[in-house]
Each structure stands twice: as structure tokens, then as C-alpha cells.
Design a protein around this motif. Structure first.
Motif, short mmCIF file in Angstrom:
data_model
loop_
_atom_site.label_atom_id
_atom_site.label_comp_id
_atom_site.label_asym_id
_atom_site.label_seq_id
_atom_site.Cartn_x
_atom_site.Cartn_y
_atom_site.Cartn_z
N SER A 20 94.28 43.88 -16.43
CA SER A 20 93.76 44.58 -17.58
C SER A 20 92.34 45.06 -17.31
CB SER A 20 93.79 43.68 -18.81
OG SER A 20 92.98 42.55 -18.59
N PRO A 21 91.94 46.16 -17.94
CA PRO A 21 90.58 46.67 -17.73
C PRO A 21 89.55 45.77 -18.42
CG PRO A 21 91.72 47.98 -19.38
CD PRO A 21 92.72 47.00 -18.82
N SER A 22 88.32 45.85 -17.95
CA SER A 22 87.24 45.09 -18.58
C SER A 22 86.95 45.67 -19.96
CB SER A 22 85.98 45.17 -17.71
OG SER A 22 85.38 46.45 -17.85
N PRO A 23 86.24 44.92 -20.80
CA PRO A 23 85.86 45.47 -22.11
C PRO A 23 85.04 46.76 -21.99
CG PRO A 23 85.57 43.09 -22.11
CD PRO A 23 85.90 43.49 -20.69
N ALA A 24 84.22 46.88 -20.95
CA ALA A 24 83.45 48.11 -20.75
C ALA A 24 84.37 49.29 -20.45
CB ALA A 24 82.43 47.93 -19.63
N HIS A 25 85.41 49.06 -19.64
CA HIS A 25 86.38 50.12 -19.36
C HIS A 25 87.10 50.52 -20.64
CE1 HIS A 25 85.85 48.64 -15.20
NE2 HIS A 25 86.19 49.86 -14.85
N THR A 26 87.47 49.53 -21.44
CA THR A 26 88.15 49.79 -22.70
C THR A 26 87.25 50.56 -23.65
OG1 THR A 26 89.50 47.82 -22.42
CG2 THR A 26 89.35 48.71 -24.64
N GLU A 27 85.96 50.22 -23.66
CA GLU A 27 85.00 50.92 -24.52
C GLU A 27 84.95 52.41 -24.20
OE1 GLU A 27 82.35 50.89 -27.75
OE2 GLU A 27 83.48 49.19 -26.98
N LEU A 28 85.07 52.75 -22.92
CA LEU A 28 85.12 54.17 -22.54
C LEU A 28 86.23 54.89 -23.29
CD1 LEU A 28 84.61 54.31 -18.66
CD2 LEU A 28 83.20 55.42 -20.40
N THR A 29 87.39 54.27 -23.37
CA THR A 29 88.52 54.91 -24.05
C THR A 29 88.25 55.08 -25.55
OG1 THR A 29 89.74 52.85 -24.44
CG2 THR A 29 90.16 54.00 -22.36
N ASN A 30 87.47 54.18 -26.14
CA ASN A 30 87.12 54.32 -27.55
C ASN A 30 86.31 55.57 -27.83
OD1 ASN A 30 88.41 51.88 -28.06
ND2 ASN A 30 86.52 50.69 -27.97
N TYR A 31 85.61 56.06 -26.80
CA TYR A 31 84.80 57.28 -26.93
C TYR A 31 85.51 58.51 -26.36
CZ TYR A 31 80.81 54.62 -28.58
OH TYR A 31 79.97 53.83 -29.33
N GLY A 32 86.77 58.37 -25.99
CA GLY A 32 87.54 59.52 -25.53
C GLY A 32 87.50 59.78 -24.05
N PHE A 33 87.14 58.78 -23.24
CA PHE A 33 87.06 58.94 -21.79
C PHE A 33 88.08 58.05 -21.10
CE2 PHE A 33 82.78 60.03 -23.23
CZ PHE A 33 82.60 61.24 -22.58
N PRO A 34 88.53 58.45 -19.91
CA PRO A 34 89.43 57.59 -19.14
C PRO A 34 88.66 56.45 -18.46
CG PRO A 34 89.00 59.62 -17.93
CD PRO A 34 88.33 59.76 -19.27
N VAL A 35 89.35 55.34 -18.20
CA VAL A 35 88.71 54.16 -17.60
C VAL A 35 88.20 54.43 -16.19
CG1 VAL A 35 89.98 52.50 -19.00
CG2 VAL A 35 90.89 53.19 -16.77
N GLY A 36 88.77 55.41 -15.50
CA GLY A 36 88.41 55.68 -14.11
C GLY A 36 87.03 56.25 -13.89
N LEU A 37 86.26 56.45 -14.95
CA LEU A 37 84.87 56.88 -14.75
C LEU A 37 83.99 55.72 -14.30
CD1 LEU A 37 84.29 59.33 -17.74
CD2 LEU A 37 84.87 59.85 -15.36
N LEU A 38 84.45 54.49 -14.50
CA LEU A 38 83.76 53.31 -13.99
C LEU A 38 84.54 52.77 -12.81
CD1 LEU A 38 82.72 51.13 -17.07
CD2 LEU A 38 81.21 52.19 -15.39
#
Length: 158
Positions: A33-51
């Protein structure tokens, strides 16, 4: 319309290809599973792969101002074949985030034409991600960033 620089477009195209087609077993596929920071990216409309798929020690987002910081386990680099472009992530990444836009970004750089270029902003535009390097922009499909790239090691150019 902002001007486009061919080498930057080529670099970002390689980043897109690498993040969507990397057969390296060290990618985040090994993480359940992704980290909470990766998940937070999705909350703002971004894919997790930016981190990167690095250890995220912590992150903070000020919901009012949008100021954020992400603390990685260490700086990392990603070498992009076939032209060996390098993207680096500092141990600490900061900026301002609102729905669909990251501004005042610090901590992510690319090396092209013997020079380091800071990615200063990222926008989510429909099915695309737009990277900003100063006045230069490059747009790529966001689906290419659905998985986090693996770090290859430490670097000193933060």
C-alpha cells in the motif's frame, strides 16, 4: 503559451516512459500500500507516482495555506534510459498544494544538457500532468505516474 525546450520535453517523456514501463523489481509494486503522503497526493488530484517509492518518514500539509513538506528517508535519484537523464529528489520536498496544482516546489530536479533544472510546479490538467521548470512546461498523461518509481541510490546534488 509558454515556450517548450526540446531537451526538457525529451527528459519528461523519458520519465513518463520509465515510470509506466520500468521492469525493475524494486518498484513500488513490492509495497502492498502507498504511504499516507502518497495517498495525500491523490486527495489533491495527483497520481502517487510523483513521489518516489522511498521511505516517507513524515509529511505535513497546512489545509489553510497549502504549505506542505515531505520528509524522505534520504535523497534519491532515478536514472532514465536510454539517454541516462537523472532526476533527483531531496530528502525534504516542500511547496504549496491546492486541488490540481503544486507551486513553489523545492526538492525535485532534473539534469539535462549538463545542468540541473528545478521542477518549480506541477499541475493536474484533466488526464494530463503539466510540469513547470521556470517558464518552460511539458505535458504528459497522468496515467504514466500511477506507480512510484524506485530510488536507485543517494546523491549529493540536492
Amino acid at each position: 503559451m509558454r515556450p517548450k525546450i526540446p531537451f526538457l520535453s525529451a527528459f519528461l517523456l523519458l520519465l513518463v516512459s520509465y515510470s509506466s514501463q520500468n521492469p525493475n523489481p524494486k518498484t513500488s509494486n513490492s509495497s502492498p500500500s502507498p504511504s499516507p503522503a502518497h495517498t495525500e497526493l491523490t486527495n489533491y488530484g495527483f497520481p502517487v507516482g510523483l513521489l518516489p517509492a522511498a521511505t516517507v518518514l513524515g509529511y505535513a500539509v497546512n489545509q489553510t495555506s497549502g504549505d506542505f513538506s515531505v520528509q524522505l528517508g534520504g535523497a534519491c535519484k532515478i536514472t532514465l534510459p536510454p539517454d541516462n537523464y537523472v532526476a533527483t529528489y531531496s530528502k525534504k520536498i516542500t511547496g504549496k498544494i491546492v486541488q490540481g496544482k503544486i507551486a513553489e516546489l523545492n526538492g525535485i530536479r532534473v539534469r539535462a544538457l549538463f545542468k540541473w533544472w528545478s521542477i518549480t510546479g506541477i499541475r493536474s490538467s484533466g488526464d494530463d500532468i503539466v510540469f513547470e521548470v521556470g517558464m518552460v512546461t511539458a505535458k504528459y498523461p497522468s496515467k504514466n505516474f500511477n506507480e512510484s518509481p524506485a530510488c536507485e541510490g543517494q546523491h549529493s546534488a540536492s
